[in-house]
Enzyme design. Structure first.
Site, short mmCIF file in Angstrom:
data_model
loop_
_atom_site.label_atom_id
_atom_site.label_comp_id
_atom_site.label_asym_id
_atom_site.label_seq_id
_atom_site.Cartn_x
_atom_site.Cartn_y
_atom_site.Cartn_z
N PHE A 58 -14.27 5.30 7.56
CA PHE A 58 -12.70 5.75 7.08
C PHE A 58 -13.30 6.58 5.85
O PHE A 58 -12.50 7.16 5.34
CB PHE A 58 -12.17 4.57 6.59
CG PHE A 58 -12.84 3.52 5.77
CD1 PHE A 58 -13.44 3.84 4.45
CD2 PHE A 58 -13.20 2.38 6.25
CE1 PHE A 58 -13.94 2.94 3.83
CE2 PHE A 58 -14.04 1.35 5.76
CZ PHE A 58 -14.51 1.72 4.18
N HIS B 273 0.78 -1.05 -0.03
CA HIS B 273 0.00 -0.02 -0.01
C HIS B 273 0.60 1.31 -0.11
O HIS B 273 0.40 2.36 -0.20
CB HIS B 273 -0.99 0.00 1.27
CG HIS B 273 -2.18 -0.70 0.85
ND1 HIS B 273 -1.94 -2.25 0.38
CD2 HIS B 273 -3.36 -0.67 1.23
CE1 HIS B 273 -3.10 -2.80 0.61
NE2 HIS B 273 -4.16 -2.01 0.84
N TYR C 159 -19.18 47.45 -5.75
CA TYR C 159 -19.62 46.22 -5.05
C TYR C 159 -18.33 45.77 -4.44
O TYR C 159 -18.12 45.25 -3.11
CB TYR C 159 -19.97 45.11 -5.92
CG TYR C 159 -21.38 45.32 -6.31
CD1 TYR C 159 -22.34 46.26 -5.90
CD2 TYR C 159 -22.19 44.35 -6.90
CE1 TYR C 159 -23.57 46.59 -6.38
CE2 TYR C 159 -23.49 44.41 -7.46
CZ TYR C 159 -24.03 45.55 -7.23
OH TYR C 159 -25.43 45.69 -7.47
N ARG D 105 -18.31 47.92 -1.03
CA ARG D 105 -19.22 48.20 -0.31
C ARG D 105 -19.82 46.78 -0.02
O ARG D 105 -19.95 46.48 1.28
CB ARG D 105 -20.39 48.63 -1.18
CG ARG D 105 -21.86 48.84 -0.39
CD ARG D 105 -22.79 50.06 -1.10
NE ARG D 105 -22.65 49.93 -2.44
CZ ARG D 105 -23.43 49.67 -3.46
NH1 ARG D 105 -24.76 49.07 -2.85
NH2 ARG D 105 -23.39 49.84 -4.71
N GLU E 156 -14.31 -1.22 -3.34
CA GLU E 156 -14.06 -0.10 -2.98
C GLU E 156 -14.84 0.83 -3.94
O GLU E 156 -14.00 1.54 -4.94
CB GLU E 156 -12.89 0.38 -2.55
CG GLU E 156 -12.43 -0.40 -1.40
CD GLU E 156 -10.92 -0.18 -0.92
OE1 GLU E 156 -10.43 0.58 -1.72
OE2 GLU E 156 -10.44 -0.93 0.02
N ASN F 55 -5.75 2.46 7.92
CA ASN F 55 -7.12 2.79 7.55
C ASN F 55 -7.87 3.91 8.35
O ASN F 55 -8.28 3.78 9.48
CB ASN F 55 -7.81 1.34 7.95
CG ASN F 55 -8.96 1.14 6.86
OD1 ASN F 55 -9.87 1.96 6.33
ND2 ASN F 55 -9.07 -0.11 6.65
#
Length: 512
Positions: free
Chosen positions: A331, A84, A283, A286, A417, A197
């Site tokens: 998660f 991972h 603008y 203001r 997933e 995780n």
């Protein structure tokens, strides 16, 4: 703050800042250690009973139904971390990685992850010895949390991977651990999964962004007031009774700031009763509190979301006190991704309206008798013309970055997933938007100070005098063109730092 104690009930945003950006040491409260030990005993019992539980006796993601023999479960956890740790790109900043590590310790210390206390203690050792893992910027989809970034952190615990060197270089983790006298950790069942995780990277970046945005939104009121003063604008639109009839709290706070900042100014006195003075300002002048105030209210919402996440158990699976181990979806980074995207939109608009005031300050047709581009000798000299170009380019980039990341999703892990949050991307680009906002406010500060210098001999407000003192030495008096980039960098430092706000507050009282 010199020490941050991680309790079994969690930590505070101030704790995260003290460790991420400061030198605070980290300690684990004994109750947190006890909570982890109790949680671990439940996992040990599951292992002894031979029950199939996700992440303890099975594979991960699409391999959740693959049984893993007891003798290979430690190997499973180490293989998980190695596989991972698959990020790519430039390293994340030290403060982000330290925040992420601290938040992972916080998550483990809540006693719902089933890890031995020594795992959390090993992360604490990295923080206290200032060993910062090299975490690449790309890899997280925000579900199942920040897997790849956290895996790069966890890999260092194993004595593998890379550590961020003092010069931004990459050092082998084994060498870095050896230098500070730390030994690698061997993981047991469930511990590798518990290390990666979670939403810790997203939450760390969001907490840092909340702190930065809070400061920048106050500075936006300061630079707006200075620009309005330099352009001979009116203070009347900022009267409190006009904002009481539209009771957005952020708007009222911003208007009160601007109104207070404009008091005590000979520049403002010079035109207050002038019948030729414009009945209504543009603008961008203001409506400054309406935009900045809405951003403040957005920030309040984001702060609530981040505070809730600080109290949350975001691991998967979680170990419950009654002995159950249950899979969750906690998660998933949607709450943080939505919040980050929302704040990025607000911050982008605070910068956009500041750029409009800069453009007005530089335009001889609209800046009420200031010279073109704030140069006393326009024509041969270009003054701040190209500073506004830079601001315009940054506004355009912020508009692109304000496009939400959290509406995007790509399925992964064999469709297990199949919906991800992109919360890492949302919080990472939020930090870029805020850095860009710093530059935009710096350009406005530079232009406003130059405008106030050109109003001499009229004396500016106390805020104006503080700004002239803070920046005047770096930019000098109006005159022939000079190398402009260093002046803009000096203005950025003034916007980022606390000194100008502190000087102003000594004169006018605390800003809301």
């Amino acid at each position: 703050m010199t020490t941050v104690t991680i309790l079994s009930t969690g930590i505070t945003p101030a704790d995260v800042l003290a460790v991420a950006r400061g030198t605070a040491k980290v300690v684990l409260d004994p109750a947190a250690t006890e909570a982890m030990a109790t949680s671990r005993s439940i996992v040990d019992g599951i292992e002894a009973a031979g029950r199939p539980v996700y992440g303890v006796s099975t594979g991960f993601g699409a391999l959740a139904n693959t049984f893993v023999a007891p003798e290979r479960r430690a190997e499973l956890q180490h293989a998980l971390i190695r596989s991972h740790a698959a990020g790519v790109g430039a390293p994340m900043p030290r403060e982000v990685v330290r925040a992420m590590m601290l938040l992972r310790v916080r998550s483990l210390a809540l006693g719902r992850s089933g890890v031995r206390p020594l795992v959390a203690e090993a992360l604490v050792d990295l923080l206290n010895h200032e060993v910062t893992p090299w975490v690449p910027e790309h890899g997280s989809l925000g579900a199942s949390g920040d897997l790849a970034p956290l895996a790069h952190c966890a890999l260092v615990l194993l004595g593998e991977g890379w550590v961020l060197g003092p010069a931004g270089d990459r050092i082998p983790a084994a060498d870095a651990l050896r230098r500070v006298g730390l030994a690698p950790v061997s993981l047991a069942a469930k511990e590798g999964l518990a290390l990666i995780n979670g939403t810790d990277g997203m939450l760390g970046m969001l907490l840092l962004a909340v702190r930065d945005a809070r400061h920048l939104f106050a500075m936006a009121d300061v630079t707006a007031a200075l620009a309005i003063e330099a352009m001979l604008g009116s203070e009347r639109p900022f009267l409190p009774e006009l904002h009481a009839i539209r009771p957005h709290p952020g708007q009222a706070a911003s208007a009160a700031n601007i109104h207070r900042l404009l008091q005590g100014s000979a520049v403002m006195d010079s035109h207050r009763d002038d019948l030729a003075h414009a009945v209504q300002d543009a603008y961008s002048m203001r409506c400054a509190p309406q935009v900045a105030g809405a951003a403040r209210d957005t920030l309040d919402f984001v702060e609530v979301v981040a505070g809730r996440e600080l109290l949350s158990v975001v691991d998967n699976p979680v170990v419950l006190p009654d002995g159950r181990v249950e899979s969750t979806g906690n998660f998933h980074g949607a709450p943080l991704g939505f919040a980050a995207d929302y704040l990025a939109i607000a911050a982008a608009e605070v910068g956009a309206i500041a750029e409009r005031r800069v453009d007005r300050l530089l335009d001889v047709a609209r800046n009420r008798d200031l010279p073109a581009f704030l140069s006393p000798d326009a024509g041969v000299n270009s003054g701040l013309m190209i500073a506004q170009y830079t601001a315009a380019g940054i506004v355009a980039e912020n508009r692109r970055l304000a496009a939400p990341a959290s509406v995007d999703s790509l399925p992964t892990s064999g469709m297990q997933e199949d919906h991800v949050s992109m919360g890492w991307a949302a919080t990472k680009k939020l930090r870029t938007v805020l850095d860009n906002l710093t530059s935009l406010l710096a350009v406005e500060l530079l232009a406003a100070v130059r405008g106030l210098q050109l109003r001499a001999p009229l004396e500016p407000s106390p805020a104006g005098r503080a700004a002239l003192a803070a920046l005047g030495g770096a930019i000098g008096e109006p005159g022939p063109d000079v190398f402009l980039a260093p002046l803009m960098e000096a203005a950025r430092e003034v916007v980022l730092g606390p000194a100008l706000r502190a000087a102003i507050e000594r004169e006018v009282g605390p800003l809301g």
